[in-house]
Write a protein that holds these residues in place. Sequence first.
Motif, short mmCIF file in Angstrom:
data_model
loop_
_atom_site.label_atom_id
_atom_site.label_comp_id
_atom_site.label_asym_id
_atom_site.label_seq_id
_atom_site.Cartn_x
_atom_site.Cartn_y
_atom_site.Cartn_z
N LYS A 96 -15.07 -8.97 -4.73
CA LYS A 96 -14.49 -8.40 -5.93
C LYS A 96 -13.21 -7.60 -5.68
CE LYS A 96 -17.68 -9.85 -8.75
NZ LYS A 96 -17.37 -10.86 -9.79
N GLY A 97 -12.88 -7.31 -4.43
CA GLY A 97 -11.67 -6.55 -4.19
C GLY A 97 -11.42 -6.32 -2.71
N ILE A 98 -10.14 -6.20 -2.34
CA ILE A 98 -9.75 -5.95 -0.95
C ILE A 98 -8.67 -4.88 -0.94
CG2 ILE A 98 -8.96 -6.96 1.22
CD1 ILE A 98 -9.66 -9.70 0.12
N PHE A 99 -8.80 -3.93 -0.02
CA PHE A 99 -7.81 -2.87 0.16
C PHE A 99 -7.21 -3.05 1.56
CE2 PHE A 99 -5.68 1.05 0.07
CZ PHE A 99 -5.78 1.60 -1.20
N PHE A 100 -5.92 -3.38 1.62
CA PHE A 100 -5.24 -3.62 2.90
C PHE A 100 -4.46 -2.36 3.31
CE2 PHE A 100 -5.51 -7.94 1.09
CZ PHE A 100 -6.10 -8.61 2.14
N PHE A 101 -4.66 -1.93 4.56
CA PHE A 101 -3.91 -0.81 5.12
C PHE A 101 -2.97 -1.34 6.21
CE2 PHE A 101 -7.74 1.19 3.51
CZ PHE A 101 -7.31 2.40 2.99
N GLY A 102 -1.68 -1.36 5.94
CA GLY A 102 -0.70 -1.71 6.97
C GLY A 102 -0.90 -3.08 7.58
N THR A 103 -1.32 -4.04 6.81
CA THR A 103 -1.50 -5.40 7.33
C THR A 103 -0.15 -6.10 7.40
OG1 THR A 103 -3.74 -5.55 6.45
CG2 THR A 103 -2.62 -7.62 6.95
N PRO A 104 0.24 -6.60 8.58
CA PRO A 104 1.59 -7.20 8.73
C PRO A 104 1.63 -8.64 8.21
CG PRO A 104 0.45 -7.24 10.83
CD PRO A 104 -0.48 -6.56 9.86
N PHE A 105 1.67 -8.82 6.91
CA PHE A 105 1.65 -10.16 6.34
C PHE A 105 2.87 -10.98 6.75
CE2 PHE A 105 -1.02 -7.80 3.27
CZ PHE A 105 -2.17 -8.55 3.38
N GLU A 106 3.97 -10.31 7.04
CA GLU A 106 5.17 -11.02 7.47
C GLU A 106 5.50 -10.73 8.93
OE1 GLU A 106 8.40 -10.42 4.79
OE2 GLU A 106 7.26 -11.00 3.03
N GLY A 107 4.52 -10.24 9.68
CA GLY A 107 4.71 -10.01 11.11
C GLY A 107 5.21 -8.61 11.41
N SER A 108 5.17 -8.26 12.70
CA SER A 108 5.62 -6.95 13.16
C SER A 108 6.72 -7.12 14.20
CB SER A 108 4.44 -6.18 13.79
OG SER A 108 4.89 -5.00 14.41
N ARG A 109 7.76 -6.31 14.06
CA ARG A 109 8.86 -6.37 15.02
C ARG A 109 8.43 -5.88 16.40
NH1 ARG A 109 13.42 -7.46 12.22
NH2 ARG A 109 13.38 -7.02 9.99
N ASN A 158 2.13 -17.25 8.92
CA ASN A 158 2.64 -17.83 7.67
C ASN A 158 1.59 -18.72 7.01
OD1 ASN A 158 5.10 -16.56 7.99
ND2 ASN A 158 6.05 -18.30 9.01
N THR A 159 0.85 -19.46 7.82
CA THR A 159 -0.18 -20.34 7.27
C THR A 159 -1.30 -19.54 6.62
OG1 THR A 159 0.30 -22.02 8.95
CG2 THR A 159 -1.82 -22.17 7.82
N ILE A 160 -1.73 -18.47 7.27
CA ILE A 160 -2.80 -17.64 6.71
C ILE A 160 -2.37 -17.04 5.38
CG2 ILE A 160 -4.11 -15.51 7.04
CD1 ILE A 160 -4.15 -16.12 10.03
N VAL A 161 -1.16 -16.48 5.34
CA VAL A 161 -0.68 -15.82 4.12
C VAL A 161 -0.54 -16.84 2.99
CG1 VAL A 161 1.25 -14.59 3.08
CG2 VAL A 161 0.45 -13.95 5.36
#
Length: 762
Positions: free
Chosen positions: A279-292, A322-325
């Motif tokens: 029913k819901g997800i709370f994301f904390f600092g998840t790097p959906f586009e990657g981390s430098r 990218n595939t996961i996102v």
Amino acid sequence: MATLIDNIHRRAHRVHSRFYPHHGHRHAAKDSYMTLTIRNLPLGTTENDVFEHIRRQRPDSDPIVNPLTKETNQRTLCAVVTIRQETEEKCKALRDRLNLTRIYPKHPAGDVRDSAVMVSDEFLGVTTIAEHDDPQFDMYFVHGLGGHAFKSWSTDKGAPHMWPRDFLPDDVKARPLNPMKWEGRKLAGRFATVGYRASAMFASAATATIDKISQNFLNHLRADRTEGSKRPMYFACHSLGGLVVCQALIHALSEESHRLERFQDCQSTFFNGEECLVKGIFFFGTPFEGSRLARYASRIVRFLHGNDTLIDSLSIQSEDLNTIVARFDQMRNNPRTRIPIVIAYEMQPMFGMRFVTDPDSAMSSFDCQTIGIEGDHRTMIKMEHNQDRSYRDVAEFIIRMIQRTLSGSSSIPPSPAAEFEREIFRELPFRQSIARDESPPPYQGQNSGRPSTESSASNGTSATRPSPHSQPVGLGISNSNPEENNSPGRSRSNIVPVRLNDIMMPLNRVTGGREDNREFALLSKFDVVFLLDDTGSMIEATEAAPSSNGNCETKERSKWDEMIESLRYIVDIVTHYDRDGVDVHFFCNEDKDEFGIQDGQRVLDLLTNEVSPDEIGGGTFIAERLWTILTAYIDRFENYRRRMGERAPPPEKPKMLNLIVITDGAADDKDAVEEVIVDAARRLDELRALPNQVGIQFLQIGKDEAASRWLKKLDDDLNEKHRIRDMVDTRPWDRVDEIDKSLQERLTDILLGGIDRARDME
């Protein structure tokens, strides 16, 4: 990622201490704390039994025993205990001493002969940390790379405080299940951590991949859920844990995975009939586009002979990422699995130097609410007390998400200030007129401001034009200059947009504020571009419109007039949320194109003063202008993706594109239009762009049935025929005050249809 870097610092400090034992001695902590799980406790065991047992093993341990919980599918109990010793080594010695001992409760509820307890500080698998009576939901907390199921969420100094265990359950229990019935049944839940091995320093590349971790994660959940349990689930995930949950839910919820034998039993775990239990997800600092920082961390881990494969999967331009996102976003666009999410991002860099997860990477492009948290990537989930500002914000988001989804109501309980304003609103004398006049009257055509000579002669009065909607509708406020309203030569430049305040709930008309509409707020992540039909077919009449003098007489209204009417309702919304301004393009009059318009009035002035019906001419050719806009954007996006991995700072990240084409649909180059859209979709697929990176909304003016069929074909058939992404939505423009949906719902469908696949499927 932050925990990994922190672990590297600690290892370096230990090596330094071996050679320089006296350095930093004065800063050493007086006591060390360790939190343990004690499993396989016999039924009937109490907190006092556990406390006394530990004290018998070590009188100076000073244990803190939390309420015991029943282990799922077992006839045993589990205790979470914090012990205190002078050094970390002594804590470990006490842990080992307690392991495999037997606890004899004073009032046993079963056989205790084979009840040797298992003691660990790893928190692997699912561990219940708090549980109310008769829980209505399960909430799981998932740590990140190199993290720990308990330590990641708890404070570092002194006796650890873990907000998911010590603060959140009490706040949840104090709130009602139904947000509109404060005296009704209260919320009750079960709170648990999910631990997994995700150390890049020791794990092998074969087992520590996001996909392997997610499959083990699914196994933990299936083992934890009692047979036939239909309690809703919520997840709070930090960093890598968010990607693990995304990948796990892709396996569990997507229709493709259900064909695989190893995921077939997920149907009973995650669905109740056709209802998705997540029913819901709370994301904390998840790097959906990657981390430098992944590139630098990978070099260190490789030097230490660790698992750099897992680190590389978190880098920018990672194909796995990218595939996961993309697949997770595609899954959420399915109405059956449209899971509400909230994304929290860090507001401080790690060690004061760099962000582990840039805010843009954390927020990604999902249709969701976002919240900034004071703290770096590691400390953003370490709330020290229940009055911490960040904790209060996070807890409120979580509780409202649970209330909204459990109660079956989308309404959120108002704040005390809003409730006070609502009470005032109920007492206002003009409340009933506001309720009756929910939407402003539509624009009546290019001559609506001119009085009718015949009607004036017949009744002896001069006809007046309705006042523009620069004031809230329904408040009985007229134009301050009546002579201006009666001016027979009034031009269409005085047509004003319907203001956002007039579209939102009536409460805002009293306060003068703007409702932060969650759905319209999605527009802030997009560049909104209008492509307007200014061809000869727009001169044609579309339907009879009521005369402006209020009589039963009718007059023709052109498609051009109807397009202006549609824009009156739209332009103030898009200019409010697209802060860098909207672009306006025309089919024919390219020299009239304007960019970065930040005022809705300017859009209307452009159509009423500078592009008039007298200048319209030529056939309806859409493909060339469509190709120009799409190609320019995709070229810019491709350049950004290509340079992201380079050492030099990449160019500014382009916002996603929401292209709104307003036309009568009678195109003379239909095949070319289809080719342009297909080519653009294939380029986006090759670039592995997000599913809603580009959205095209065709808004049809008029009721040409042949044009409607062609536009419907663009919407429904292109993706299946050419096996491309679905990036087109088409909708007719109807009088918004003559349909069943509310004004706000109708405009939301129009503005978000091209970028929200769930609305496209409606």
